[in-house]
Scaffold this motif. Sequence first.
Motif, PDB file in Angstrom:
ATOM      1  N   UNK A  69       0.850  -1.189   0.000  1.00 54.73           N
ATOM      2  CA  UNK A  69       0.000   0.000   0.000  1.00 54.73           C
ATOM      3  C   UNK A  69       0.887   1.240   0.000  1.00 54.73           C
ATOM      4  N   UNK A  70       0.384   2.303  -0.626  1.00 57.61           N
ATOM      5  CA  UNK A  70       1.158   3.537  -0.682  1.00 57.61           C
ATOM      6  C   UNK A  70       1.057   4.278   0.651  1.00 57.61           C
ATOM      7  N   UNK A  71       2.173   4.828   1.072  1.00 57.89           N
ATOM      8  CA  UNK A  71       2.222   5.618   2.294  1.00 57.89           C
ATOM      9  C   UNK A  71       2.911   6.940   1.979  1.00 57.89           C
ATOM     10  N   UNK A  72       2.432   8.003   2.604  1.00 57.66           N
ATOM     11  CA  UNK A  72       3.049   9.320   2.435  1.00 57.66           C
ATOM     12  C   UNK A  72       3.457   9.796   3.818  1.00 57.66           C
ATOM     13  N   UNK A  73       4.743  10.135   3.977  1.00 58.57           N
ATOM     14  CA  UNK A  73       5.242  10.549   5.279  1.00 58.57           C
ATOM     15  C   UNK A  73       6.402  11.526   5.119  1.00 58.57           C
ATOM     16  N   UNK A  74       6.757  12.167   6.227  1.00 62.07           N
ATOM     17  CA  UNK A  74       7.869  13.112   6.258  1.00 62.07           C
ATOM     18  C   UNK A  74       8.949  12.531   7.161  1.00 62.07           C
ATOM     19  N   UNK A  75      10.165  12.482   6.659  1.00 58.09           N
ATOM     20  CA  UNK A  75      11.284  11.882   7.383  1.00 58.09           C
ATOM     21  C   UNK A  75      12.501  12.775   7.188  1.00 58.09           C
ATOM     22  N   UNK A  76      13.047  13.295   8.283  1.00 60.27           N
ATOM     23  CA  UNK A  76      14.203  14.208   8.235  1.00 60.27           C
ATOM     24  C   UNK A  76      13.956  15.388   7.302  1.00 60.27           C
ATOM     25  N   UNK A  77      12.751  15.940   7.332  1.00 60.43           N
ATOM     26  CA  UNK A  77      12.436  17.114   6.537  1.00 60.43           C
ATOM     27  C   UNK A  77      12.115  16.842   5.081  1.00 60.43           C
ATOM     28  N   UNK A  78      12.136  15.592   4.649  1.00 62.14           N
ATOM     29  CA  UNK A  78      11.860  15.246   3.257  1.00 62.14           C
ATOM     30  C   UNK A  78      10.603  14.384   3.182  1.00 62.14           C
ATOM     31  N   UNK A  79       9.758  14.656   2.171  1.00 56.81           N
ATOM     32  CA  UNK A  79       8.514  13.887   2.014  1.00 56.81           C
ATOM     33  C   UNK A  79       8.743  12.699   1.093  1.00 56.81           C
ATOM     34  N   UNK A  80       8.122  11.584   1.447  1.00 57.15           N
ATOM     35  CA  UNK A  80       8.173  10.361   0.642  1.00 57.15           C
ATOM     36  C   UNK A  80       6.749   9.901   0.379  1.00 57.15           C
ATOM     37  N   UNK A  81       6.522   9.411  -0.816  1.00 60.86           N
ATOM     38  CA  UNK A  81       5.222   8.840  -1.179  1.00 60.86           C
ATOM     39  C   UNK A  81       5.496   7.630  -2.051  1.00 60.86           C
ATOM     40  N   UNK A  82       5.521   6.469  -1.425  1.00 59.32           N
ATOM     41  CA  UNK A  82       5.909   5.226  -2.096  1.00 59.32           C
ATOM     42  C   UNK A  82       5.106   4.061  -1.525  1.00 59.32           C
ATOM     43  N   UNK A  83       5.035   2.947  -2.259  1.00 61.96           N
ATOM     44  CA  UNK A  83       4.434   1.728  -1.684  1.00 61.96           C
ATOM     45  C   UNK A  83       5.365   1.132  -0.631  1.00 61.96           C
ATOM     46  N   UNK A  84       4.778   0.562   0.409  1.00 62.02           N
ATOM     47  CA  UNK A  84       5.558  -0.073   1.466  1.00 62.02           C
ATOM     48  C   UNK A  84       6.087  -1.403   0.947  1.00 62.02           C
ATOM     49  N   UNK A  85       7.401  -1.594   1.072  1.00 62.97           N
ATOM     50  CA  UNK A  85       7.996  -2.868   0.656  1.00 62.97           C
ATOM     51  C   UNK A  85       7.923  -3.877   1.792  1.00 62.97           C
ATOM     52  N   UNK A  86       8.159  -3.433   2.995  1.00 64.54           N
ATOM     53  CA  UNK A  86       8.113  -4.319   4.143  1.00 64.54           C
ATOM     54  C   UNK A  86       8.166  -3.543   5.441  1.00 64.54           C
ATOM     55  N   UNK A  87       7.859  -4.236   6.540  1.00 60.29           N
ATOM     56  CA  UNK A  87       7.858  -3.628   7.864  1.00 60.29           C
ATOM     57  C   UNK A  87       8.582  -4.571   8.811  1.00 60.29           C
ATOM     58  N   UNK A  88       9.531  -4.027   9.584  1.00 60.10           N
ATOM     59  CA  UNK A  88      10.168  -4.793  10.654  1.00 60.10           C
ATOM     60  C   UNK A  88       9.697  -4.208  11.985  1.00 60.10           C
ATOM     61  N   UNK A  89      10.280  -4.676  13.083  1.00 64.56           N
ATOM     62  CA  UNK A  89       9.846  -4.190  14.392  1.00 64.56           C
ATOM     63  C   UNK A  89      10.157  -2.714  14.612  1.00 64.56           C
ATOM     64  N   UNK A  90      11.208  -2.202  13.965  1.00 65.37           N
ATOM     65  CA  UNK A  90      11.610  -0.807  14.210  1.00 65.37           C
ATOM     66  C   UNK A  90      11.732   0.026  12.943  1.00 65.37           C
ATOM     67  N   UNK A  91      11.567  -0.582  11.780  1.00 63.96           N
ATOM     68  CA  UNK A  91      11.778   0.172  10.547  1.00 63.96           C
ATOM     69  C   UNK A  91      10.665  -0.077   9.532  1.00 63.96           C
ATOM     70  N   UNK A  92      10.602   0.853   8.607  1.00 61.78           N
ATOM     71  CA  UNK A  92       9.716   0.779   7.447  1.00 61.78           C
ATOM     72  C   UNK A  92      10.617   0.699   6.227  1.00 61.78           C
ATOM     73  N   UNK A  93      10.356  -0.238   5.319  1.00 64.52           N
ATOM     74  CA  UNK A  93      11.216  -0.421   4.153  1.00 64.52           C
ATOM     75  C   UNK A  93      10.502   0.035   2.890  1.00 64.52           C
ATOM     76  N   UNK A  94      11.208   0.839   2.093  1.00 63.78           N
ATOM     77  CA  UNK A  94      10.736   1.271   0.787  1.00 63.78           C
ATOM     78  C   UNK A  94      11.793   0.926  -0.242  1.00 63.78           C
ATOM     79  N   UNK A  95      11.365   0.745  -1.475  1.00 63.53           N
ATOM     80  CA  UNK A  95      12.319   0.560  -2.573  1.00 63.53           C
ATOM     81  C   UNK A  95      12.424   1.893  -3.305  1.00 63.53           C
ATOM     82  N   UNK A  96      13.619   2.486  -3.235  1.00 66.04           N
ATOM     83  CA  UNK A  96      13.874   3.780  -3.854  1.00 66.04           C
ATOM     84  C   UNK A  96      15.025   3.646  -4.840  1.00 66.04           C
TER      85      UNK A  96
END
Length: 197
Positions: A69-96
């Motif tokens: 599913x696509x997620x849109x978020x702000x991380x370190x002042x930069x916006x990302x809008x990508x499909x989620x590749x995977x989720x771990x216990x502490x991280x979100x993975x995207x393919x960029x």
Amino acid sequence: MIRSLLTTVFLLLLVQTLCAQSDTLSVDSLMIKQKSPYVALLKPGQKYLALDVTGRIGGFQRHRFFPNEEIKFKYDGKKYREPIYGVTDTTLMLILEDPNTFLPETVHFRLDKIEKIYVNRQIPFITQGTYLFPIAGTLFFVADVVNVSRQEKRLAADTRALRVPAVLIALGAICYKLSFPRYRINKNNRLKVLETY
């Protein structure tokens, strides 16, 4: 005029509150009920992101973000809008795309460093108001300018007629805020990892 604007705002908040009622369905039955295209990918033990929002008016809401599913978020002042590749216990993975090699790579984003999450909610009649109210206000203003200009034989506008377009544009802004909220991650808006069962 002000009374009707306040009544409309009250009704919009009431609709948001009714739409925000939490459900007690399992994730599987929730996705089947919502006819999600990701039902086939769902299996027990699948990790996904959950954004728990505690609002002043709307109560508790949970927004779920599953892999693919696509997620849109702000991380370190930069916006990302990508499909989620995977989720771990502490991280979100995207393919960029790597800017140096122009090849796709898996990038991990720490959940505790995500600043904001942007949510796209489709609320019947309210989401359509985000663009219909401003269009109606603009058309009303243009029609008023044309009518007054015809009578006075020059380009002119009646200042009393500016109230209606202003109210319609304000209603469009309120509908936009309800349909496309942005949540700053803090003690009231918590991002966590959950598993399907």
